[in-house]
Design a protein around this motif. Structure first.
Motif, PDB file in Angstrom:
ATOM      1  N   MET A   1       0.849  -1.199   0.000  1.00 19.84           N
ATOM      2  CA  MET A   1       0.000   0.000   0.000  1.00 19.84           C
ATOM      3  C   MET A   1       0.881   1.244   0.000  1.00 19.84           C
ATOM      4  O   MET A   1       1.761   1.392   0.855  1.00 19.84           O
ATOM      5  N   PRO A   2       0.714   2.138  -0.953  1.00 20.59           N
ATOM      6  CA  PRO A   2       1.563   3.335  -0.999  1.00 20.59           C
ATOM      7  C   PRO A   2       1.290   4.245   0.191  1.00 20.59           C
ATOM      8  O   PRO A   2       0.170   4.339   0.708  1.00 20.59           O
ATOM      9  N   LEU A   3       2.336   4.923   0.627  1.00 24.06           N
ATOM     10  CA  LEU A   3       2.212   5.871   1.725  1.00 24.06           C
ATOM     11  C   LEU A   3       1.677   7.192   1.209  1.00 24.06           C
ATOM     12  O   LEU A   3       1.935   7.596   0.074  1.00 24.06           O
ATOM     13  N   SER A   4       0.966   7.879   2.071  1.00 18.52           N
ATOM     14  CA  SER A   4       0.543   9.230   1.728  1.00 18.52           C
ATOM     15  C   SER A   4       1.772  10.131   1.695  1.00 18.52           C
ATOM     16  O   SER A   4       2.790   9.846   2.343  1.00 18.52           O
ATOM     17  N   PRO A   5       1.715  11.220   0.941  1.00 17.57           N
ATOM     18  CA  PRO A   5       2.871  12.140   0.910  1.00 17.57           C
ATOM     19  C   PRO A   5       3.254  12.627   2.306  1.00 17.57           C
ATOM     20  O   PRO A   5       4.443  12.761   2.606  1.00 17.57           O
ATOM     21  N   GLU A   6       2.248  12.866   3.135  1.00 13.92           N
ATOM     22  CA  GLU A   6       2.546  13.372   4.486  1.00 13.92           C
ATOM     23  C   GLU A   6       3.302  12.328   5.306  1.00 13.92           C
ATOM     24  O   GLU A   6       4.289  12.632   5.980  1.00 13.92           O
ATOM     25  N   LEU A   7       2.843  11.053   5.234  1.00 12.15           N
ATOM     26  CA  LEU A   7       3.500  10.001   5.999  1.00 12.15           C
ATOM     27  C   LEU A   7       4.885   9.696   5.432  1.00 12.15           C
ATOM     28  O   LEU A   7       5.839   9.465   6.187  1.00 12.15           O
ATOM     29  N   ALA A   8       5.005   9.724   4.114  1.00 17.09           N
ATOM     30  CA  ALA A   8       6.314   9.479   3.499  1.00 17.09           C
ATOM     31  C   ALA A   8       7.319  10.525   3.942  1.00 17.09           C
ATOM     32  O   ALA A   8       8.476  10.212   4.247  1.00 17.09           O
ATOM     33  N   ALA A   9       6.870  11.796   3.989  1.00 16.34           N
ATOM     34  CA  ALA A   9       7.771  12.866   4.435  1.00 16.34           C
ATOM     35  C   ALA A   9       8.153  12.680   5.895  1.00 16.34           C
ATOM     36  O   ALA A   9       9.291  12.922   6.299  1.00 16.34           O
ATOM     37  N   LEU A  10       7.187  12.231   6.717  1.00 20.16           N
ATOM     38  CA  LEU A  10       7.456  12.051   8.144  1.00 20.16           C
ATOM     39  C   LEU A  10       8.449  10.933   8.389  1.00 20.16           C
ATOM     40  O   LEU A  10       9.321  11.021   9.259  1.00 20.16           O
ATOM     41  N   LEU A  11       8.357   9.852   7.600  1.00 15.87           N
ATOM     42  CA  LEU A  11       9.201   8.685   7.819  1.00 15.87           C
ATOM     43  C   LEU A  11      10.550   8.775   7.104  1.00 15.87           C
ATOM     44  O   LEU A  11      11.426   7.956   7.357  1.00 15.87           O
ATOM     45  N   ALA A  12      10.718   9.747   6.235  1.00 16.55           N
ATOM     46  CA  ALA A  12      11.981   9.881   5.515  1.00 16.55           C
ATOM     47  C   ALA A  12      13.098  10.217   6.503  1.00 16.55           C
ATOM     48  O   ALA A  12      12.895  10.960   7.463  1.00 16.55           O
ATOM     49  N   PRO A  13      14.295   9.653   6.311  1.00 13.28           N
ATOM     50  CA  PRO A  13      15.395   9.976   7.215  1.00 13.28           C
ATOM     51  C   PRO A  13      15.746  11.453   7.111  1.00 13.28           C
ATOM     52  O   PRO A  13      15.708  12.040   6.020  1.00 13.28           O
ATOM     53  N   PRO A  14      16.051  12.092   8.220  1.00 11.72           N
ATOM     54  CA  PRO A  14      16.414  13.512   8.175  1.00 11.72           C
ATOM     55  C   PRO A  14      17.729  13.710   7.442  1.00 11.72           C
ATOM     56  O   PRO A  14      18.587  12.827   7.404  1.00 11.72           O
ATOM     57  N   ALA A  15      17.865  14.864   6.831  1.00 10.67           N
ATOM     58  CA  ALA A  15      19.110  15.180   6.133  1.00 10.67           C
ATOM     59  C   ALA A  15      20.244  15.279   7.148  1.00 10.67           C
ATOM     60  O   ALA A  15      20.122  16.019   8.141  1.00 10.67           O
ATOM     61  N   PRO A  16      21.340  14.555   6.965  1.00 15.15           N
ATOM     62  CA  PRO A  16      22.409  14.568   7.956  1.00 15.15           C
ATOM     63  C   PRO A  16      22.991  15.948   8.227  1.00 15.15           C
ATOM     64  O   PRO A  16      23.439  16.220   9.349  1.00 15.15           O
ATOM     65  N   ASP A  17      22.982  16.831   7.218  1.00 16.83           N
ATOM     66  CA  ASP A  17      23.571  18.147   7.461  1.00 16.83           C
ATOM     67  C   ASP A  17      22.682  19.044   8.311  1.00 16.83           C
ATOM     68  O   ASP A  17      23.077  20.164   8.661  1.00 16.83           O
ATOM     69  N   ARG A  18      21.493  18.511   8.693  1.00 16.27           N
ATOM     70  CA  ARG A  18      20.624  19.277   9.582  1.00 16.27           C
ATOM     71  C   ARG A  18      20.371  18.573  10.917  1.00 16.27           C
ATOM     72  O   ARG A  18      19.657  19.100  11.773  1.00 16.27           O
ATOM     73  N   LEU A  19      20.933  17.379  11.095  1.00 13.98           N
ATOM     74  CA  LEU A  19      20.769  16.681  12.372  1.00 13.98           C
ATOM     75  C   LEU A  19      21.527  17.405  13.477  1.00 13.98           C
ATOM     76  O   LEU A  19      22.611  17.947  13.250  1.00 13.98           O
ATOM     77  N   PRO A  20      20.992  17.401  14.699  1.00 13.75           N
ATOM     78  CA  PRO A  20      21.769  17.968  15.811  1.00 13.75           C
ATOM     79  C   PRO A  20      23.065  17.201  16.003  1.00 13.75           C
ATOM     80  O   PRO A  20      23.116  15.977  15.856  1.00 13.75           O
ATOM     81  N   LEU A  21      24.124  17.903  16.330  1.00 14.06           N
ATOM     82  CA  LEU A  21      25.395  17.253  16.596  1.00 14.06           C
ATOM     83  C   LEU A  21      25.381  16.589  17.963  1.00 14.06           C
ATOM     84  O   LEU A  21      24.749  17.091  18.897  1.00 14.06           O
ATOM     85  N   PRO A  22      26.053  15.457  18.118  1.00 14.07           N
ATOM     86  CA  PRO A  22      26.192  14.872  19.455  1.00 14.07           C
ATOM     87  C   PRO A  22      26.925  15.848  20.377  1.00 14.07           C
ATOM     88  O   PRO A  22      27.735  16.665  19.916  1.00 14.07           O
ATOM     89  N   PRO A  23      26.674  15.777  21.660  1.00 16.60           N
ATOM     90  CA  PRO A  23      27.393  16.666  22.587  1.00 16.60           C
ATOM     91  C   PRO A  23      28.880  16.321  22.591  1.00 16.60           C
ATOM     92  O   PRO A  23      29.271  15.164  22.442  1.00 16.60           O
TER      93      PRO A  23
END
Length: 302
Positions: free
Chosen positions: A1-23
């Motif tokens: 079953m295809p995902l809705s655009p909203e759910l697909a966007a939610l489940l997509a991995p975040p862009a690494p250049d925008r992830l918070p850095l580890p402390p």
């Protein structure tokens, strides 16, 4: 079953250049460590991470060393600069940070993860792209980047330096021409028809059946007059990667008009086996001096 655009966007991995850095941690006086920053998140594989070592109190944008570990493209860890440096205290990475460098030590896909060339080069190139994207945040001067690697990592560092703009490359006992490696190895020690050698697993075929793949995975293929300066250290008694690999690579760089400082290390086997602790320190210090000379900012005009 295809995902809705909203759910697909939610489940997509975040862009690494925008992830918070580890402390940042402070494992030794004078150095900070940002451990396990995700620089790439490909579908279907583990996130790829790097460790970033930094001086404790940087005074300007920092020159950068991109370090790539060895292990035959099949094993190894980003926390390791080779077995003879494994137990240094402080670690070689901390020493480089204390010397005024930022040091990014990288994961990359291994051949046991069904990753064949150019996957590993794509990974280390992605890490450099991530460092460029976050340079201001991290206080990096990515215009002063030096690649450094040992063994399989030296192979990748050389490929990175020859395909991406960097200031220079430090290569410790790395393979540089997979097409000549079998004949340069000690008689009876290398089976070019095998699909299970480290190099065959890297290119996905036995070396003698896939010469085009072997050439494409060889740093010597990409040598031009525009190559950055290289420092190449290789043991004269290396029983795993023959000294002839670095001799051939150095000759190709010189013939192209590039700058190369080739230093055979007398009596050393692979990974600096057979060297005294003092001689291993000397290899490290020689490499640090090379990086420091390349990365020193030009004098201000008078």
């Amino acid at each position: 079953m295809p995902l809705s655009p909203e759910l697909a966007a939610l489940l997509a991995p975040p862009a690494p250049d925008r992830l918070p850095l580890p402390p940042a941690a402070h494992p030794v006086p004078g150095a900070r460590l940002v451990r396990g920053a995700v620089y790439a998140a490909f579908d279907g594989i583990r996130p790829l991470e790097l460790d970033l070592w930094l001086p404790d109190e940087p005074h300007a944008p920092l020159p950068l060393i991109v370090y790539i570990h060895g292990g035959g493209w099949r094993t190894g860890t980003r926390t390791d600069m080779g077995p003879r440096l494994r137990h240094w205290d402080p670690s070689p990475f901390a020493r480089l940070a204390r010397a005024g460098f930022a040091v990014a030590s990288l994961d990359y896909r291994l051949t046991g993860e069904s990753a064949v060339h150019p996957a590993q080069l794509e990974d280390v190139t992605a890490a450099l792209t991530w460092l460029h994207a976050r340079a201001d945040e991290l206080g990096l001067d990515v215009g002063r980047t030096v690649a450094w690697g040992e063994s399989a990592g030296a192979h990748l560092a050389a490929l990175l330096a020859l395909t991406t703009p960097v200031l220079g490359c430090i290569a410790w006992y790395g393979p540089t021409d997979l097409t000549t490696l079998p004949e340069q190895s000690r008689p009876g020690t290398y089976d070019a028809t095998s699909r299970t050698t480290r190099e065959a697993l890297l290119i996905g075929a036995a070396l003698d059946t896939a010469p085009d793949r072997a050439r494409a995975a060889s740093p010597v293929t990409y040598v031009t007059a525009d190559a950055p300066p290289f420092l190449i250290l290789h043991g004269t008694e290396d029983s795993l990667i023959p000294l002839a690999q670095s001799e051939q690579f150095s000759a190709a760089l010189r013939q192209a008009g590039a700058s190369v400082d080739f230093r055979p290390v007398p009596g050393a086997d692979h990974a600096w086996a057979g060297l005294s602790d003092e001689d291993v320190e000397r290899c490290f210090d020689t490499s640090l001096d090379f990086a420091r000379t390349l990365a020193s900012p030009p004098p201000l005009p008078t």
